[in-house]
Design a protein around this motif. Structure first.
Motif, PDB file in Angstrom:
ATOM      1  N   THR A  24       0.819  -1.216   0.000  1.00  0.00           N
ATOM      2  CA  THR A  24       0.000   0.000   0.000  1.00  0.00           C
ATOM      3  C   THR A  24       0.850   1.262   0.000  1.00  0.00           C
ATOM      4  N   LEU A  25       1.793   1.353   0.929  1.00  0.00           N
ATOM      5  CA  LEU A  25       2.611   2.564   1.034  1.00  0.00           C
ATOM      6  C   LEU A  25       3.536   2.740  -0.167  1.00  0.00           C
ATOM      7  N   PRO A  26       4.329   1.737  -0.549  1.00  0.00           N
ATOM      8  CA  PRO A  26       5.224   1.965  -1.686  1.00  0.00           C
ATOM      9  C   PRO A  26       4.486   2.219  -2.992  1.00  0.00           C
ATOM     10  N   ARG A  27       3.306   1.629  -3.172  1.00  0.00           N
ATOM     11  CA  ARG A  27       2.544   1.914  -4.385  1.00  0.00           C
ATOM     12  C   ARG A  27       2.029   3.352  -4.391  1.00  0.00           C
ATOM     13  N   ALA A  28       1.671   3.862  -3.216  1.00  0.00           N
ATOM     14  CA  ALA A  28       1.228   5.259  -3.146  1.00  0.00           C
ATOM     15  C   ALA A  28       2.363   6.198  -3.531  1.00  0.00           C
ATOM     16  N   VAL A  29       3.560   5.925  -3.011  1.00  0.00           N
ATOM     17  CA  VAL A  29       4.722   6.755  -3.353  1.00  0.00           C
ATOM     18  C   VAL A  29       5.044   6.619  -4.838  1.00  0.00           C
ATOM     19  N   GLN A  30       5.015   5.408  -5.340  1.00  0.00           N
ATOM     20  CA  GLN A  30       5.288   5.162  -6.760  1.00  0.00           C
ATOM     21  C   GLN A  30       4.327   5.948  -7.650  1.00  0.00           C
ATOM     22  N   SER A  31       3.063   6.019  -7.234  1.00  0.00           N
ATOM     23  CA  SER A  31       2.062   6.708  -8.055  1.00  0.00           C
ATOM     24  C   SER A  31       2.368   8.188  -8.205  1.00  0.00           C
ATOM     25  N   HIS A  32       2.985   8.793  -7.190  1.00  0.00           N
ATOM     26  CA  HIS A  32       3.337  10.206  -7.288  1.00  0.00           C
ATOM     27  C   HIS A  32       4.345  10.445  -8.402  1.00  0.00           C
ATOM     28  N   TYR A  33       5.327   9.585  -8.488  1.00  0.00           N
ATOM     29  CA  TYR A  33       6.358   9.748  -9.518  1.00  0.00           C
ATOM     30  C   TYR A  33       5.834   9.380 -10.905  1.00  0.00           C
ATOM     31  N   HIS A  34       5.029   8.337 -10.967  1.00  0.00           N
ATOM     32  CA  HIS A  34       4.454   7.978 -12.266  1.00  0.00           C
ATOM     33  C   HIS A  34       3.616   9.133 -12.803  1.00  0.00           C
ATOM     34  N   ARG A  35       2.881   9.803 -11.941  1.00  0.00           N
ATOM     35  CA  ARG A  35       2.056  10.932 -12.374  1.00  0.00           C
ATOM     36  C   ARG A  35       2.934  12.067 -12.899  1.00  0.00           C
ATOM     37  N   ALA A  36       3.994  12.418 -12.159  1.00  0.00           N
ATOM     38  CA  ALA A  36       4.872  13.512 -12.596  1.00  0.00           C
ATOM     39  C   ALA A  36       5.514  13.193 -13.942  1.00  0.00           C
ATOM     40  N   ASN A  86      12.979  18.148 -10.930  1.00  0.00           N
ATOM     41  CA  ASN A  86      13.275  17.639  -9.588  1.00  0.00           C
ATOM     42  C   ASN A  86      12.104  16.822  -9.034  1.00  0.00           C
ATOM     43  N   TRP A  87      12.402  15.961  -8.050  1.00  0.00           N
ATOM     44  CA  TRP A  87      11.377  15.132  -7.433  1.00  0.00           C
ATOM     45  C   TRP A  87      10.249  15.960  -6.809  1.00  0.00           C
ATOM     46  N   THR A  88      10.536  17.223  -6.476  1.00  0.00           N
ATOM     47  CA  THR A  88       9.506  18.074  -5.875  1.00  0.00           C
ATOM     48  C   THR A  88       8.313  18.287  -6.812  1.00  0.00           C
ATOM     49  N   ARG A  89       8.486  17.962  -8.092  1.00  0.00           N
ATOM     50  CA  ARG A  89       7.389  18.128  -9.045  1.00  0.00           C
ATOM     51  C   ARG A  89       6.204  17.236  -8.702  1.00  0.00           C
ATOM     52  N   ILE A  90       6.387  16.240  -7.853  1.00  0.00           N
ATOM     53  CA  ILE A  90       5.266  15.377  -7.480  1.00  0.00           C
ATOM     54  C   ILE A  90       4.179  16.159  -6.749  1.00  0.00           C
ATOM     55  N   ILE A  91       4.503  17.345  -6.237  1.00  0.00           N
ATOM     56  CA  ILE A  91       3.495  18.112  -5.514  1.00  0.00           C
ATOM     57  C   ILE A  91       2.326  18.503  -6.405  1.00  0.00           C
ATOM     58  N   ASP A  92       2.566  18.632  -7.722  1.00  0.00           N
ATOM     59  CA  ASP A  92       1.481  19.008  -8.628  1.00  0.00           C
ATOM     60  C   ASP A  92       0.348  17.984  -8.582  1.00  0.00           C
ATOM     61  N   GLY A  93       0.714  16.713  -8.699  1.00  0.00           N
ATOM     62  CA  GLY A  93      -0.293  15.665  -8.681  1.00  0.00           C
ATOM     63  C   GLY A  93      -0.946  15.498  -7.325  1.00  0.00           C
ATOM     64  N   ILE A  94      -0.201  15.790  -6.259  1.00  0.00           N
ATOM     65  CA  ILE A  94      -0.763  15.715  -4.916  1.00  0.00           C
ATOM     66  C   ILE A  94      -1.775  16.837  -4.709  1.00  0.00           C
ATOM     67  N   ARG A  95      -1.433  18.029  -5.213  1.00  0.00           N
ATOM     68  CA  ARG A  95      -2.351  19.176  -5.085  1.00  0.00           C
ATOM     69  C   ARG A  95      -3.610  19.000  -5.913  1.00  0.00           C
ATOM     70  N   ASP A  96      -3.483  18.385  -7.067  1.00  0.00           N
ATOM     71  CA  ASP A  96      -4.587  18.319  -8.027  1.00  0.00           C
ATOM     72  C   ASP A  96      -4.668  16.903  -8.589  1.00  0.00           C
ATOM     73  N   PRO A  97      -5.130  15.941  -7.785  1.00  0.00           N
ATOM     74  CA  PRO A  97      -5.067  14.540  -8.204  1.00  0.00           C
ATOM     75  C   PRO A  97      -5.960  14.172  -9.378  1.00  0.00           C
ATOM     76  N   ASP A  98      -6.959  14.995  -9.688  1.00  0.00           N
ATOM     77  CA  ASP A  98      -7.918  14.617 -10.710  1.00  0.00           C
ATOM     78  C   ASP A  98      -7.697  15.289 -12.063  1.00  0.00           C
ATOM     79  N   GLN A  99      -6.677  16.143 -12.147  1.00  0.00           N
ATOM     80  CA  GLN A  99      -6.444  16.874 -13.388  1.00  0.00           C
ATOM     81  C   GLN A  99      -5.060  16.599 -13.956  1.00  0.00           C
ATOM     82  N   ARG A 100      -4.967  16.518 -15.242  1.00  0.00           N
ATOM     83  CA  ARG A 100      -3.675  16.402 -15.924  1.00  0.00           C
ATOM     84  C   ARG A 100      -3.210  17.791 -16.314  1.00  0.00           C
ATOM     85  N   ARG A 101      -1.914  18.013 -16.188  1.00  0.00           N
ATOM     86  CA  ARG A 101      -1.372  19.325 -16.515  1.00  0.00           C
ATOM     87  C   ARG A 101      -0.799  19.329 -17.913  1.00  0.00           C
TER      88      ARG A 101
END
Length: 296
Positions: free
Chosen positions: A260-272, A281-296
């Motif tokens: 559960t936990l590693p897949r959640a983390v993995q999903s952040h990077y896959h989204r970015a 940078n890895w900090t780009r994962i914040i975009d998907g965390i802020r807006d999980p339902d929209q593609r940029r």
């Protein structure tokens, strides 16, 4: 000048620690707890046990709550009735920001001022130099009682919105609880190869301790860069970190532990990466965390 009287309701370990810190600073303290026997220790130290919530509230202008959640506040203070009028209620219980705002409105209906707080240390550290507490709510009510509140821990006032202190408190616990789960997951991962928890935990702890230095590498202010929309990938990239996340998921699956936990983390990077930010940078994962339902 005499220290102001304080009422404290809720005598779990945190509440008891607060009472003792206030007593040590010379504040007269009235206490009440649903299970009266929990007051025995602090009464022996000088606190006064009230017979009812109404009596406890009537004893002091400043009423501090250390309860399980905000529902417990209603359960207790409804019995206080008209004694609430003119009081400042400082709720140091944990709950959501929205419930804190609802509680502030409820207190106002009963003629009381309401300040939300979040204590950021465990009970043994209350009243020490390491203790600090976030507050939000009416600034005049907070400032009027700052000296007494400072006996619990250094006050950090966030603003008039009653929900802000709980939001900051929950944000800290977000980091804390996720880190603890990660530590246990990594311990289980090592345990699959026969490495005991007693051996694993000391090996893993330095990684937690090294995170601040990593975030400050090159004297960069990570938070300021995020606010500016800057995600330089010269030290690490979403693609690189995402590959590591993939490896952790694969390793965890191979040894049969929870994913559960590693897949959640993995999903952040896959989204970015899917959004075209793999070289940033890895900090780009914040975009998907802020807006999980929209593609940029």
């Amino acid at each position: 000048m005499n220290a102001t009287p304080v009422t404290l309701i809720g005598l779990g370990p945190m509440g008891q620690a607060m009472v003792r810190s206030l007593l040590a600073a010379g504040h007269p303290v009235t206490v009440w707890n649903r299970t009266a026997g929990r007051a025995d220790g602090v009464v022996a130290d000088g606190a006064v046990l009230a017979a009812s919530p109404a009596e406890a509230v009537a004893a002091s202008e400043l009423v501090i709550l250390s309860l399980t959640d905000y529902q417990a506040m209603y359960d207790v203070l409804r019995a206080a009735g008209t004694a609430l009028a003119g009081r400042t209620i400082v709720n140091l219980s944990s709950d959501t920001p929205d419930r804190a705002r609802e509680a502030a409105a409820w207190a106002a209906e009963h003629g009381a001022r309401f300040v939300t707080g979040g204590v950021m240390v465990p009970a043994p550290m209350v009243g020490t130099e390491a203790a600090y507490v976030y507050y939000s709510g009416p600034s005049d009510a907070f400032e009027a009682h700052r000296p007494a509140l400072a006996r619990i821990g250094a006050p950090r006032y966030l603003g008039e919105d009653a929900g802000l202190a709980q939001l900051m408190y929950q944000a800290h616990l977000d980091v804390f609880l996720t880190s603890l789960s990660a530590l246990m997951h990594a311990t289980a991962l090592l345990g699959s190869a026969g490495i005991t928890a007693a051996e694993a935990v000391p090996e893993l702890m330095p990684t937690l301790a090294d995170i601040p230095a990593m975030l400050q590498a090159g004297e960069e202010n990570v938070g300021a860069q995020i606010d500016a929309g800057e995600h330089p990938g010269h030290l690490s990239t979403a693609t690189m970190m995402g590959a590591t996340a993939d490896h952790i998921v694969a390793t965890s699956a191979a040894v049969g532990i929870d994913l559960t936990l590693p897949r959640a983390v993995q999903s952040h990077y896959h989204r970015a990466i899917a959004d075209g930010h793999g070289k940033e940078n890895w900090t780009r994962i914040i975009d998907g965390i802020r807006d999980p339902d929209q593609r940029r």
